[in-house]
Design an enzyme around this catalytic site. Structure first.
Site, mmCIF file in Angstrom:
data_model
loop_
_atom_site.group_PDB
_atom_site.id
_atom_site.type_symbol
_atom_site.label_atom_id
_atom_site.label_comp_id
_atom_site.label_asym_id
_atom_site.label_seq_id
_atom_site.Cartn_x
_atom_site.Cartn_y
_atom_site.Cartn_z
ATOM 1 N N HIS A 82 0.791 -1.232 0.000
ATOM 2 C CA HIS A 82 0.000 0.000 0.000
ATOM 3 C C HIS A 82 0.823 1.281 0.000
ATOM 4 O O HIS A 82 0.264 2.372 -0.057
ATOM 5 C CB HIS A 82 -0.960 0.020 1.199
ATOM 6 N N LYS A 129 -7.716 14.837 3.016
ATOM 7 C CA LYS A 129 -6.992 13.563 3.082
ATOM 8 C C LYS A 129 -6.128 13.643 4.338
ATOM 9 O O LYS A 129 -6.001 14.719 4.934
ATOM 10 C CB LYS A 129 -6.117 13.362 1.843
ATOM 11 N N ARG A 130 -5.541 12.513 4.778
ATOM 12 C CA ARG A 130 -4.636 12.584 5.927
ATOM 13 C C ARG A 130 -3.552 13.635 5.674
ATOM 14 O O ARG A 130 -3.126 13.822 4.530
ATOM 15 C CB ARG A 130 -3.997 11.200 6.208
ATOM 16 N N LYS A 168 1.771 14.421 0.632
ATOM 17 C CA LYS A 168 0.514 14.834 0.002
ATOM 18 C C LYS A 168 0.506 16.332 -0.304
ATOM 19 O O LYS A 168 -0.386 16.838 -0.987
ATOM 20 C CB LYS A 168 -0.675 14.444 0.888
ATOM 21 N N THR A 178 -7.819 7.191 -3.211
ATOM 22 C CA THR A 178 -9.205 6.857 -3.536
ATOM 23 C C THR A 178 -10.076 8.099 -3.438
ATOM 24 O O THR A 178 -11.131 8.169 -4.073
ATOM 25 C CB THR A 178 -9.771 5.768 -2.599
ATOM 26 N N LYS A 211 -13.442 9.518 -5.704
ATOM 27 C CA LYS A 211 -14.724 9.986 -5.153
ATOM 28 C C LYS A 211 -15.107 11.339 -5.756
ATOM 29 O O LYS A 211 -16.264 11.564 -6.127
ATOM 30 C CB LYS A 211 -14.639 10.103 -3.617
HETATM 31 C C1 LIG Z 1 -11.413 8.310 0.857
HETATM 32 C C2 LIG Z 1 -10.935 8.751 2.169
HETATM 33 C C3 LIG Z 1 -9.561 8.850 2.423
HETATM 34 C C4 LIG Z 1 -8.510 8.580 1.385
HETATM 35 O O1 LIG Z 1 -8.246 9.814 0.728
HETATM 36 P P1 LIG Z 1 -6.969 10.016 -0.195
HETATM 37 O O2 LIG Z 1 -7.186 11.374 -0.811
HETATM 38 O O3 LIG Z 1 -7.003 8.922 -1.226
HETATM 39 O O4 LIG Z 1 -5.762 9.963 0.672
HETATM 40 C C5 LIG Z 1 -9.137 9.273 3.687
HETATM 41 N N1 LIG Z 1 -10.033 9.573 4.663
HETATM 42 C C6 LIG Z 1 -11.369 9.514 4.443
HETATM 43 C C7 LIG Z 1 -12.296 9.874 5.554
HETATM 44 C C8 LIG Z 1 -11.867 9.100 3.198
HETATM 45 O O5 LIG Z 1 -13.199 9.031 3.008
#
Ligand SMILES: *Cc1c(COP(=O)(O)O)cnc(C)c1O
Length: 517
Positions: A40, A231-232, A237, A339, A343
């Site tokens: 991952h 995102k985190r 990032k 991911t 979305k």
């Molecule tokens: C989808 C999702 C992530 C992953 O986000 P990335 O932009 O791919 O790092 C992290 N936290 C939450 C709450 C999410 O719904």
């Protein structure tokens, strides 16, 4: 996210050999046929290495088994590559430089019949870089499984307005077969459909604006670009690169208070790991920059900055349907897949992003005229590292960047403590591991293209339709089918939605589910 459970290999071996009394070779065949490893991340600090002194105390028998697995494996290596002792040293799961450790990723590869990354670019990096020796040893084991998201949660449930206007055009089969969304391409020039897309987006934006007013007492301009980066929080990032753009916009307004620019509401949200000092400092900087900008009367409603607290799935379900612009700006080669990017695409936001993770395949699916790509490609990042990266050169040669970094360093955004953000300044100017300064100029130019494009609502909406219509590949139904057939060796079940009389509990808002518990 990492979901590595590497103890399963030696634990299964222990059960088969010690408890079931199987001979080693037979136990090993069962183990390898049973296990598969999904990697991952390629960031070295996230790849687990377990100190042997801990294993000796807690799991002595497991450690013994690991040593024997390694012994048998290195015999195999020496048969395939006779006399290559350097390769043997590189491939040993026991790392002897400094504190003695077990490389758990290597153990996973050795004990699995399949190894995969989570996007095409990531699976290639694994083969050519991270686990190159292991790819040369076992080329047939390596696969790709591009991540996906569930269309039930990430469109049907979270964005009923958009779901309805899609269903009006193409019916509801997309709910279990997301490739059906391709049919929307025939309506990309249908002005009434484009207006409906814009109307739903506007309603979603106004709902989010109300939420922001209630939660943060910040009034946002709901016709501004909703520019969202959730995102985190992590240096790779590059939330800081986003902040550099925000301050660039702010400085433009300060320099020329009557400047006409396309209004933006920049929202940044995400959690930091509790011990990650730099990530917490980034959150502090976003909040402080927001404080300065949101309270400067000269700025007005041309620019607002909001830090979204407690980012989690139930909040993502509110935010993502309201996004105009999705920030996916990691340094090329660092984000395994992402991911969140998928979305946003599915909900008709346009992406500003690097050619990293699944952004690469998103671009292939929609065409590069429907996405804002900027920055170094992965080979350019590699070449820059090889030839010696000098961040300071970019600080010295770009006057806008120079000014912003000085503001961060001299307390412009932290009058109560001028030294507060020194660590951020030093990290960017003297190390800049993730090369923000090198990508800065191209990022700003790309953001200016975004603003230009937003001036033409129908053209923008048309790009949104191409995004939605091209997101079929990113259904987790496709991902899971590929895992089933190509890794697990089983036939997937048909996807069935619950009948209406069985209730729609499984499609209920996550907050409502939480309330029920
Ligand atoms: C989808 C999702 C992530 C992953 O986000 P990335 O932009 O791919 O790092 C992290 N936290 C939450 C709450 C999410 O719904």
């Amino acid at each position: 996210m990492t979901h590595i459970r590497p103890w399963r290999y030696h634990e299964l071996m222990r059960i088969l050999v010690d408890i079931e009394g199987l001979p080693w070779d037979k136990a090993w065949t069962i183990t390898v046929n049973t296990c598969a490893y999904t990697n991952h991340t390629v960031l070295p600090e996230a790849l687990e290495r377990w100190p042997t002194h801990l294993l000796e105390r807690l799991l002595p028998r497991h450690l013994e088994i690991m040593y024997y697995i390694n012994h048998r494996f290195l015999e195999e290596v020496s048969k395939k590559f006779p006399g290559d002792s350097d390769r043997m040293r590189r491939m040993s799961i026991v790392e002897e430089d400094g504190e003695k450790k077990i490389n758990m990723a290597y153990l996973c590869i050795i004990g699995s019949h399949a190894v995969n990354g989570v996007a095409a670019i990531h699976s290639n990096i694994i083969k050519t870089d991270t686990f190159r020796d292991f790819y040369e040893m076992y080329p047939d084991r390596f696969q790709n499984k591009t991540n996906g998201i569930t269309p039930r949660r990430w469109l049907l449930l979270c964005n009923p307005g958009l779901s309805d206007i899609i269903a009006d055009k193409i019916g509801e089969d997309w709910v279990t077969d997301l490739y059906q969304l391709q049919q929307l391409k025939q309506f990309a020039d249908d002005e009434q459909f484009l207006r409906n897309i814009m109307k739903v987006k506007q309603e979603n934006k106004m709902r989010l604006a109300t939420y922001i007013q209630q939660e943060y007492n910040v009034t946002v301009n709901s016709s501004s670009i909703f520019d969202i980066h959730v995102k985190r929080i992590h240096e790779y990032k590059r939330q800081l690169l986003n902040i550099l753009h925000v301050i660039t916009m702010y400085n433009r307004i300060k320099k020329n208070p009557s400047i006409q620019l396309v209004p933006r509401t920049v929202m940044i949200g995400g959690k930091a790991a509790p011990g990650y000092h730099m990530a917490k400092l980034i959150i502090k900087l976003v909040n402080n920059v927001a404080n300065v900008i949101n309270n400067d009367p000269i700025v007005g409603d041309r620019l607002k900055v909001v830090f979204l607290e407690n980012y989690r799935v139930s909040l993502a379900e509110k935010i993502i349907p309201a996004a105009d612009l999705s920030e996916q700006i990691s340094t090329a080669g660092t984000e395994a897949s992402g991911t969140g990017n998928m979305k946003f695409m599915l909900n008709g936001a346009l992406t500003i992003g690097t050619l990293d993770g699944a952004n690469v395949e998103m671009t292939e699916e929609m065409g590069d005229e429907n996405i804002f790509i900027f920055g170094m490609k992965v080979d350019e990042v590699e070449e820059t590292k090889r030839s010696g990266y000098n961040a300071q050169q970019y600080y010295e040669s770009n006057s806008d960047l120079h000014q912003i970094l000085d503001q961060i360093n001299n307390g412009y955004f932290s009058p109560e403590d001028a030294n507060l953000f020194k660590d951020i300044y030093n990290s960017l100017v003297y190390t800049d591991r993730f090369m923000l300064l090198k990508d800065y100029e191209d990022y700003i130019k790309c953001q200016d293209r975004v603003s230009e494009a937003f001036k033409n609502p129908l053209e923008w909406a048309k790009m949104c339709v191409h995004n939605i219509a091209s997101s079929g590949k990113f259904s987790s139904d496709r991902t899971i089918k590929e895992y089933a057939r190509q890794i697990w060796g089983v036939e997937p079940n048909e996807i069935k939605l619950p009948a209406p009389h069985e209730g729609l509990d499984s499609f209920q808002d996550t907050d409502k589910k939480d309330e029920k518990k």
